[in-house]
Scaffold this motif. Structure first.
Motif, PDB file in Angstrom:
ATOM      1  N   UNK A 222       4.980 -12.134  -4.568  1.00  0.00           N
ATOM      2  CA  UNK A 222       3.579 -11.719  -4.583  1.00  0.00           C
ATOM      3  C   UNK A 222       3.511 -10.197  -4.641  1.00  0.00           C
ATOM      4  N   UNK A 223       2.781  -9.647  -5.612  1.00  0.00           N
ATOM      5  CA  UNK A 223       2.642  -8.194  -5.736  1.00  0.00           C
ATOM      6  C   UNK A 223       1.821  -7.587  -4.607  1.00  0.00           C
ATOM      7  N   UNK A 224       1.125  -8.421  -3.866  1.00  0.00           N
ATOM      8  CA  UNK A 224       0.238  -7.897  -2.834  1.00  0.00           C
ATOM      9  C   UNK A 224       0.918  -7.569  -1.529  1.00  0.00           C
ATOM     10  N   UNK A 225       2.208  -7.927  -1.384  1.00  0.00           N
ATOM     11  CA  UNK A 225       2.908  -7.660  -0.126  1.00  0.00           C
ATOM     12  C   UNK A 225       4.287  -7.066  -0.411  1.00  0.00           C
TER      13      UNK A 225
ATOM     14  N   UNK B 150      -4.749  -6.952   2.879  1.00  0.00           N
ATOM     15  CA  UNK B 150      -4.777  -5.485   2.872  1.00  0.00           C
ATOM     16  C   UNK B 150      -4.386  -4.808   4.154  1.00  0.00           C
ATOM     17  N   UNK B 151      -4.257  -5.550   5.244  1.00  0.00           N
ATOM     18  CA  UNK B 151      -3.793  -4.925   6.481  1.00  0.00           C
ATOM     19  C   UNK B 151      -3.052  -5.976   7.310  1.00  0.00           C
ATOM     20  N   UNK B 152      -2.391  -5.478   8.372  1.00  0.00           N
ATOM     21  CA  UNK B 152      -1.686  -6.400   9.237  1.00  0.00           C
ATOM     22  C   UNK B 152      -0.237  -6.586   8.833  1.00  0.00           C
TER      23      UNK B 152
ATOM     24  N   UNK C 183       0.853  -1.198   0.000  1.00  0.00           N
ATOM     25  CA  UNK C 183       0.000   0.000   0.000  1.00  0.00           C
ATOM     26  C   UNK C 183       0.880   1.236   0.000  1.00  0.00           C
ATOM     27  N   UNK C 184       0.272   2.381  -0.309  1.00  0.00           N
ATOM     28  CA  UNK C 184       1.034   3.644  -0.363  1.00  0.00           C
ATOM     29  C   UNK C 184       1.733   3.920   0.967  1.00  0.00           C
ATOM     30  N   UNK C 185       1.034   3.622   2.036  1.00  0.00           N
ATOM     31  CA  UNK C 185       1.587   3.883   3.366  1.00  0.00           C
ATOM     32  C   UNK C 185       2.934   3.193   3.553  1.00  0.00           C
TER      33      UNK C 185
END
Length: 295
Positions: free
Chosen positions: A250-253, A234-236, A172-174
């Motif tokens: 994995x692009x998600x992390x 998406x969180x954690x 995520x951007x954060x």
């Protein structure tokens, strides 16, 4: 006093049934009864009270049973040591390895099997805490695990490798803006961490307490890839030693180094006072060579 009679007596008490004992020993029930009678005659006292199919130990029986366990264990130990004299042409190595550690030492296991093809190798995958208990109870001969900062006096240890632990966070951007993650940055994040039998889980918890917060544990698992999948939602956050981070595709992390990270220090441990089988000695020596770069 007959060793075989002691073995039959112990099996009967442990099975609490003449039928089950006879099946376990592959003898008839009258044979067991005769052995018990001969044992009672040799000590000049009854060893069990009988009431129909029920039976229980007399005071003399309790003494004989306790000593018989020690005698039989000593006999098994003697036989084990004698078998080891056969130049590792036979034997059994019971090796404990946590699930995250196994792939790092697969080549070492292959080398061991090439050198000692006749040694039966049993690999048990436990978390570090459970591995220690298994060693204490004699269920394992030796184990690869994460070494504790304060070595337990019951164990001898051989350090092998050390790696930093990284944070796995959502893409995520954060988190994209941060090159490193501080422990305090994670105070309000759900934690996806390992079960309590893993030494790493305890270390993560302690590190959070050191910086002033109690982690919000949302899920625990023994499977690191499942924990990564939870972060992808998406969180954690979860945590992986550096060698496992290379397996995260994995692009998600995102994999982020930790400020003041902990070390994932791996090594070999075995019971400091118990007899070490020759097969385990061979494994320990192979690991020493690995540490010196000669394996």
């Amino acid at each position: 006093m007959d060793i075989k009679a002691l073995r039959y007596f112990v099996e009967l008490i442990q099975q609490q049934s003449f039928t089950r004992a006879s099946e376990s020993l592959f003898v008839t029930q009258p044979t067991i009864s005769k052995m018990i009678k001969n044992l009672e005659q040799s000590v000049s006292q009854p060893l069990i009270h009988r009431e129909g199919r029920r039976f229980w130990l007399t005071e003399a029986g309790e003494i004989v049973y306790a000593r018989a366990l020690q005698i039989l264990e000593s006999m098994e130990q003697m036989q084990s040591e004698l078998d080891d004299l056969n130049q590792l042409q036979r034997g059994h190595l019971r090796l404990g390895i946590p699930p995250m550690v196994g792939h790092l030492y697969a080549s070492l296991i292959r080398s061991f099997k090439q050198r000692y093809p006749n040694i039966e190798l049993t690999i048990v995958e436990y978390g570090g805490k459970r591995i220690e208990q298994a060693l204490l109870h004699g269920e394992l001969d030796v184990a690869m695990t994460m070494l504790e900062e304060q070595a337990r006096p019951e164990f001898t240890q051989l350090p092998l490798d050390s790696y930093p632990v990284h944070a796995i966070v959502p893409n995520s951007q954060h988190w994209q803006k941060q090159t490193q993650v501080k422990w305090k940055d994670l105070e309000h994040e759900p934690f996806y961490i390992y079960t309590k039998e893993f030494t790493l889980s305890e270390y993560i918890h302690q590190r959070c307490l050191q910086v002033g917060f109690n982690p919000q544990v949302s899920a625990r698992s023994s499977q690191w890839d499942f924990l990564v999948a939870l972060v992808k939602s998406g969180n954690g956050v979860t945590f992986l030693p550096e060698p496992l981070c290379h397996r995260v595709k994995d692009d998600g992390v995102l994999v982020k180094p930790m400020v003041h990270s902990m070390d994932w220090s791996l090594g070999l441990i075995w019971h400091a006072e118990r007899y070490v089988p020759k097969a385990a000695e061979a494994w320990i020596e192979l690991c020493r060579h690995k540490k010196l770069g000669r394996a």
